[in-house]
Design a protein around this motif. Structure first.
Motif, PDB file in Angstrom:
ATOM      1  N   SER A 182       3.446  12.688  -4.377  1.00 16.99           N
ATOM      2  CA  SER A 182       3.995  13.194  -5.817  1.00 16.99           C
ATOM      3  C   SER A 182       3.038  13.651  -6.629  1.00 16.99           C
ATOM      4  O   SER A 182       3.445  14.554  -7.438  1.00 16.99           O
ATOM      5  CB  SER A 182       4.586  11.816  -6.377  1.00 16.99           C
ATOM      6  N   LEU A 183       1.682  13.323  -6.730  1.00 19.69           N
ATOM      7  CA  LEU A 183       0.767  13.718  -7.858  1.00 19.69           C
ATOM      8  C   LEU A 183       0.088  14.831  -7.574  1.00 19.69           C
ATOM      9  O   LEU A 183      -0.375  15.289  -6.323  1.00 19.69           O
ATOM     10  CB  LEU A 183      -0.233  12.771  -8.262  1.00 19.69           C
ATOM     11  N   PRO A 184      -0.112  15.767  -8.557  1.00 16.34           N
ATOM     12  CA  PRO A 184      -0.670  17.032  -7.992  1.00 16.34           C
ATOM     13  C   PRO A 184      -2.157  16.780  -7.924  1.00 16.34           C
ATOM     14  O   PRO A 184      -2.937  17.685  -6.997  1.00 16.34           O
ATOM     15  CB  PRO A 184      -0.693  17.945  -9.370  1.00 16.34           C
ATOM     16  N   SER A 185      -2.716  15.821  -8.468  1.00 18.63           N
ATOM     17  CA  SER A 185      -4.429  15.536  -8.211  1.00 18.63           C
ATOM     18  C   SER A 185      -4.495  13.999  -8.284  1.00 18.63           C
ATOM     19  O   SER A 185      -3.604  13.338  -8.698  1.00 18.63           O
ATOM     20  CB  SER A 185      -5.212  16.405  -8.961  1.00 18.63           C
ATOM     21  N   LYS A 186      -5.606  13.442  -7.732  1.00 18.55           N
ATOM     22  CA  LYS A 186      -5.948  12.027  -8.001  1.00 18.55           C
ATOM     23  C   LYS A 186      -5.843  11.650  -9.543  1.00 18.55           C
ATOM     24  O   LYS A 186      -6.311  12.294 -10.214  1.00 18.55           O
ATOM     25  CB  LYS A 186      -7.069  11.695  -7.267  1.00 18.55           C
ATOM     26  N   PRO A 187      -5.294  10.364  -9.677  1.00 21.88           N
ATOM     27  CA  PRO A 187      -5.283   9.809 -10.934  1.00 21.88           C
ATOM     28  C   PRO A 187      -6.480   9.395 -11.716  1.00 21.88           C
ATOM     29  O   PRO A 187      -7.594   9.508 -10.974  1.00 21.88           O
ATOM     30  CB  PRO A 187      -4.304   8.652 -10.794  1.00 21.88           C
ATOM     31  N   GLY A 188      -6.660   9.566 -13.108  1.00 22.67           N
ATOM     32  CA  GLY A 188      -7.782   9.282 -13.626  1.00 22.67           C
ATOM     33  C   GLY A 188      -8.121   7.765 -13.562  1.00 22.67           C
ATOM     34  O   GLY A 188      -9.254   7.076 -13.621  1.00 22.67           O
ATOM     35  N   ALA A 189      -6.951   7.023 -13.635  1.00 20.61           N
ATOM     36  CA  ALA A 189      -6.972   5.315 -13.525  1.00 20.61           C
ATOM     37  C   ALA A 189      -5.737   4.884 -13.155  1.00 20.61           C
ATOM     38  O   ALA A 189      -4.478   5.719 -13.327  1.00 20.61           O
ATOM     39  CB  ALA A 189      -7.586   4.841 -14.639  1.00 20.61           C
ATOM     40  N   SER A 249       0.787  -1.101  -0.092  1.00 21.09           N
ATOM     41  CA  SER A 249      -0.149   0.058  -0.101  1.00 21.09           C
ATOM     42  C   SER A 249       0.982   1.304  -0.005  1.00 21.09           C
ATOM     43  O   SER A 249       0.376   2.254  -0.216  1.00 21.09           O
ATOM     44  CB  SER A 249      -0.867  -0.001   1.250  1.00 21.09           C
ATOM     45  N   SER A 250       1.995   1.141   0.267  1.00 20.03           N
ATOM     46  CA  SER A 250       2.926   2.407   0.612  1.00 20.03           C
ATOM     47  C   SER A 250       3.261   2.835  -1.018  1.00 20.03           C
ATOM     48  O   SER A 250       3.469   3.929  -1.049  1.00 20.03           O
ATOM     49  CB  SER A 250       4.416   1.908   0.975  1.00 20.03           C
ATOM     50  N   ILE A 251       3.001   2.242  -2.025  1.00 20.94           N
ATOM     51  CA  ILE A 251       3.030   2.720  -3.557  1.00 20.94           C
ATOM     52  C   ILE A 251       1.835   3.882  -3.695  1.00 20.94           C
ATOM     53  O   ILE A 251       2.332   4.899  -4.058  1.00 20.94           O
ATOM     54  CB  ILE A 251       2.604   1.432  -4.437  1.00 20.94           C
ATOM     55  N   VAL A 252       0.746   3.831  -3.172  1.00 16.65           N
ATOM     56  CA  VAL A 252      -0.280   4.482  -3.245  1.00 16.65           C
ATOM     57  C   VAL A 252       0.171   5.970  -2.388  1.00 16.65           C
ATOM     58  O   VAL A 252      -0.121   6.986  -2.753  1.00 16.65           O
ATOM     59  CB  VAL A 252      -1.823   4.030  -2.838  1.00 16.65           C
ATOM     60  N   HIS A 253       0.497   5.834  -1.273  1.00 13.62           N
ATOM     61  CA  HIS A 253       1.024   6.745  -0.328  1.00 13.62           C
ATOM     62  C   HIS A 253       2.192   7.726  -1.056  1.00 13.62           C
ATOM     63  O   HIS A 253       1.929   8.965  -0.909  1.00 13.62           O
ATOM     64  CB  HIS A 253       1.495   6.272   1.153  1.00 13.62           C
ATOM     65  N   GLU A 254       2.904   7.161  -1.706  1.00 16.67           N
ATOM     66  CA  GLU A 254       3.997   7.674  -2.444  1.00 16.67           C
ATOM     67  C   GLU A 254       3.441   8.539  -3.662  1.00 16.67           C
ATOM     68  O   GLU A 254       3.592   9.817  -3.902  1.00 16.67           O
ATOM     69  CB  GLU A 254       5.187   6.692  -2.966  1.00 16.67           C
ATOM     70  N   TRP A 296      -8.774   7.924  -1.945  1.00 18.82           N
ATOM     71  CA  TRP A 296      -8.867   8.047  -3.489  1.00 18.82           C
ATOM     72  C   TRP A 296      -9.755   6.706  -3.901  1.00 18.82           C
ATOM     73  O   TRP A 296      -9.694   5.955  -4.894  1.00 18.82           O
ATOM     74  CB  TRP A 296      -7.572   7.827  -4.140  1.00 18.82           C
ATOM     75  N   GLY A 297     -10.754   6.465  -2.990  1.00 18.60           N
ATOM     76  CA  GLY A 297     -11.445   5.043  -3.277  1.00 18.60           C
ATOM     77  C   GLY A 297     -12.228   5.005  -4.621  1.00 18.60           C
ATOM     78  O   GLY A 297     -12.644   3.959  -5.386  1.00 18.60           O
ATOM     79  N   GLY A 298     -12.537   6.195  -5.054  1.00 18.31           N
ATOM     80  CA  GLY A 298     -13.325   6.171  -6.138  1.00 18.31           C
ATOM     81  C   GLY A 298     -12.409   6.132  -7.582  1.00 18.31           C
ATOM     82  O   GLY A 298     -12.974   6.085  -8.767  1.00 18.31           O
TER      83      GLY A 298
END
Length: 322
Positions: free
Chosen positions: A155-162, A146-151, A185-187
């Protein structure tokens, strides 16, 4: 996650011009191929090995693996001065056997597919009093991944599209889903990619229940679990999750294109995810209305892999294109 929680590094997040141009949106590559053992596995496996070392007087650890989980177990165990036994299926490239021995692990070969090796690992654990490090089906492994998502969140300016990832037994998928829930970011849609003949999650989704494949017929042997873990199946029922399957040839062409464009060699299992862009899967999903168009920035988890070199790539080319 700090160093005491495992042995992984914070991996680069790179923009892929080639993929971005193909898709008409920004594509970011989460370069797990940059991990010390060459794949994302060190996140979850390292975290679990750390917990074993801290919480029990273990006689050592045993891990059944087609390669990457074994490499992560051997690496973390060497750092922790824990004896490690890695049980491999016979389909594992010789390159991996040598790498494991270099890490000081005891290597045993059992059966043709991972499930056979796992049965032997469980037997050894009972006889020798070893702690089992499961390559994908354990909450500590998911927590580490899960540490991948925390990174990504940092790093990302906003949540990813996918987010796109490859699925074998489902450990990375479970970790990413856990991480997405943790950061709010559950959605975010998650696209799970498998190859034909190693597609246990896709088959389970179609059947409405966990299914055990009769055999692993894909050359992507690192995706070679005949049954997905229960938690992966539960997550896959969410409306945000999409499961797709590509051929070995599409995965091979993806790793060849990726090598040309990004100058990084990854294994066939990773090619399953890369093929989502290179083989037009995402574009088709957009046309079908299952992914939005335009799409916010896409994150591709480049899971990497320690069982590939030039000789192995040439072997795959000869076998798949025969």
């Amino acid at each position: 996650m700090s160093k005491k929680d495992g042995f992984h590094v914070v991996t680069p997040l790179l923009e892929s011009t080639g993929m971005s141009n193909r898709l008409g949106t920004t594509v970011f590559l989460k370069m797990e191929s940059s991990q010390p053992t060459g794949s994302f596995k060190i996140r979850g496996i390292g975290y679990m090995c750390q917990n074993v070392a801290n919480s029990t007087k273990s006689a050592g650890v045993v891990c059944s693996s087609g390669g990457n989980a074994g490499m992560a177990t051997a690496y973390a165990s060497r750092k922790l001065s824990l004896p490690a036994t890695i049980v491999l299926p016979s389909t594992t490239p010789h390159l991996v056997v040598e790498k494991l021995k270099d890490q000081g692990a005891t290597v045993k070969v059992a059966g043709k597919v991972w499930d056979d090796a796992n049965a032997e690992a469980l037997r050894l654990a009972k006889i020798e009093g070893l702690t089992v490090i499961h390559p994908f089906n354990h909450p500590l492994v998911w927590k580490g991944h899960s540490s991948i998502v925390h990174e990504l969140k940092a790093s990302l300016p906003s949540k990813p599209g996918a987010i796109v990832l490859s699925v074998g037994g489902g450990g990375l998928f479970c970790g990413v889903m856990e991480g997405l829930d943790e950061v709010g970011w559950g959605g975010v849609p998650v696209l799970c990619m498998e190859t034909v003949g190693a597609d246990c999650l896709n088959v389970a989704l179609k059947a409405g229940d966990l299914v055990t494949l009769p055999d692993i017929t894909s050359q992507a042997t690192c995706l070679g679990a005949k049954t997905a873990c229960q938690q992966a199946f539960e997550y896959s029922k969410r409306s945000t999750v999409i499961s797709e399957v590509v051929t070995d040839l599409q995965a091979l062409e993806a790793i060849e294109t990726f090598l040309d464009e990004e100058r990084v060699l990854v294994e066939l299992a990773c090619g399953a995810a890369l093929a989502a862009v290179y083989s037009g899967v995402i574009q088709r999903l957009q046309e079908e209305g299952r992914l939005p168009k335009p799409l916010d920035p896409l994150v591709m988890i480049v899971c990497g892999g320690g069982s590939v070199n030039l000789a192995q790539l040439q072997h795959l080319q000869a076998v798949i294109r025969k």
